[in-house]
Design a protein around this motif. Structure first.
Motif, short mmCIF file in Angstrom:
data_model
loop_
_atom_site.label_atom_id
_atom_site.label_comp_id
_atom_site.label_asym_id
_atom_site.label_seq_id
_atom_site.Cartn_x
_atom_site.Cartn_y
_atom_site.Cartn_z
N MET A 71 0.88 -1.12 -0.11
CA MET A 71 0.20 -0.08 -0.26
C MET A 71 0.90 1.05 0.04
N ASN A 72 2.07 1.14 0.51
CA ASN A 72 2.90 2.24 0.76
C ASN A 72 3.39 2.75 -0.82
N GLN A 73 3.83 1.62 -1.47
CA GLN A 73 4.31 1.78 -3.06
C GLN A 73 3.02 2.42 -3.69
N LEU A 74 1.94 1.82 -3.62
CA LEU A 74 0.65 2.39 -4.31
C LEU A 74 0.43 3.74 -4.12
N THR A 75 0.67 4.27 -3.07
CA THR A 75 0.32 5.54 -2.27
C THR A 75 1.42 6.36 -3.10
N ILE A 76 2.74 6.07 -3.01
CA ILE A 76 3.93 6.71 -3.71
C ILE A 76 3.64 6.79 -5.06
N GLU A 77 3.36 5.87 -5.71
CA GLU A 77 3.23 5.87 -7.16
C GLU A 77 2.01 7.02 -7.60
N ALA A 78 1.01 6.87 -6.66
CA ALA A 78 -0.02 7.81 -7.10
C ALA A 78 0.41 9.15 -6.99
N TYR A 79 1.01 9.56 -5.92
CA TYR A 79 1.72 10.77 -5.74
C TYR A 79 2.41 11.25 -6.83
N LYS A 80 3.36 10.25 -7.43
CA LYS A 80 4.04 10.50 -8.59
C LYS A 80 3.34 10.75 -9.87
N GLY A 81 2.17 10.25 -9.84
CA GLY A 81 1.36 10.26 -11.08
C GLY A 81 1.67 11.34 -12.14
N PRO A 82 0.80 11.33 -13.30
CA PRO A 82 1.15 12.29 -14.23
C PRO A 82 0.84 13.80 -13.83
N ASP A 83 1.53 14.47 -14.41
CA ASP A 83 1.22 16.12 -14.20
C ASP A 83 0.13 16.52 -14.93
N LEU A 84 -1.04 16.59 -14.24
CA LEU A 84 -2.17 16.84 -15.17
C LEU A 84 -2.25 18.44 -15.67
N LEU A 85 -1.29 19.00 -15.17
CA LEU A 85 -1.28 20.65 -15.48
C LEU A 85 -0.26 20.88 -16.79
N SER A 86 0.39 19.95 -17.35
CA SER A 86 1.31 20.13 -18.20
C SER A 86 0.49 20.31 -19.52
N SER A 87 1.22 20.91 -20.58
CA SER A 87 0.48 21.34 -21.74
C SER A 87 0.35 20.04 -22.59
N SER A 88 0.93 19.09 -22.53
CA SER A 88 0.75 17.69 -23.15
C SER A 88 -0.75 17.14 -22.74
N TYR A 89 -0.98 17.27 -21.66
CA TYR A 89 -2.14 16.59 -20.85
C TYR A 89 -3.56 17.68 -21.12
N GLU A 90 -3.29 18.76 -21.23
CA GLU A 90 -4.18 19.66 -21.65
C GLU A 90 -4.38 19.38 -23.17
N ASP A 91 -3.63 19.28 -24.17
CA ASP A 91 -3.81 18.74 -25.39
C ASP A 91 -4.76 17.46 -25.32
N GLU A 92 -4.37 16.45 -24.67
CA GLU A 92 -4.93 15.03 -24.57
C GLU A 92 -6.29 15.33 -24.26
N LEU A 93 -6.50 16.28 -23.25
CA LEU A 93 -7.84 16.30 -22.41
C LEU A 93 -8.80 16.96 -23.62
N GLY A 94 -8.13 18.04 -24.11
CA GLY A 94 -8.95 18.82 -25.42
C GLY A 94 -9.46 17.89 -26.36
N ALA A 95 -8.43 16.91 -26.73
CA ALA A 95 -8.85 16.29 -27.80
C ALA A 95 -9.84 15.26 -27.45
N LEU A 96 -9.88 14.54 -26.07
CA LEU A 96 -10.86 13.72 -25.48
C LEU A 96 -12.28 14.43 -25.34
N LEU A 97 -12.26 15.74 -24.97
CA LEU A 97 -13.56 16.28 -24.58
C LEU A 97 -13.95 17.27 -25.97
N GLY A 98 -13.19 17.41 -26.85
CA GLY A 98 -13.70 17.99 -27.95
C GLY A 98 -13.74 19.45 -27.53
N GLU A 99 -14.51 20.26 -28.64
CA GLU A 99 -14.57 21.56 -28.56
C GLU A 99 -15.73 21.69 -27.43
N VAL A 100 -15.77 22.38 -26.36
CA VAL A 100 -17.08 22.62 -25.68
C VAL A 100 -17.40 24.23 -26.13
#
Length: 109
Positions: A71-100
């Motif tokens: 459980m400690n390892q899972l928690t650490i990996e969750a904290y190290k998770g992807p940077d949701l504020l980076s531009s690559s994730y914004e582009d991916e999120l935009g592609a998934l959600l489409g134009e709002v």
């Protein structure tokens, strides 16, 4: 030159051991435990060691893995998770959600 071990070669041979440990965790109430997560946790633990690890020692590491370490390892990996504020994730999120589209102003004046 550092001699690195290739643990992935042993992974198929260790499937019964991983399944046993996963079932143990599931019986203890951790229903979402998977063989892959157990494997990743053990690999993280073993790769810290400097000495050569033999097959039987790797089996021992799996069988002696504690739920708290898992459980400690899972928690650490969750904290190290992807940077949701980076531009690559914004582009991916935009592609998934489409134009709002903004709703039109439907107020009657």
């Amino acid at each position: 030159m550092k001699n690195e071990q290739q643990f992935d070669v042993w992974k198929n041979d260790l499937e019964p051991v991983l399944s046993s440990k996963t079932e143990e965790f599931q019986l203890m109430g951790y229903d979402k435990a998977t063989n892959e997560e157990v494997w990743q946790c053990v690999m993280h633990k073993v790769k810290k060691k400097k000495e050569f690890i033999r097959f039987h020692a790797l089996v021992n590491e799996i069988f002696t893995l504690r739920v708290s370490d898992y459980m400690n390892q899972l928690t650490i990996e969750a904290y190290k998770g992807p940077d949701l504020l980076s531009s690559s994730y914004e582009d991916e999120l935009g592609a998934l959600l489409g134009e709002v589209e903004k709703p039109e102003d439907t107020r009657a004046d």
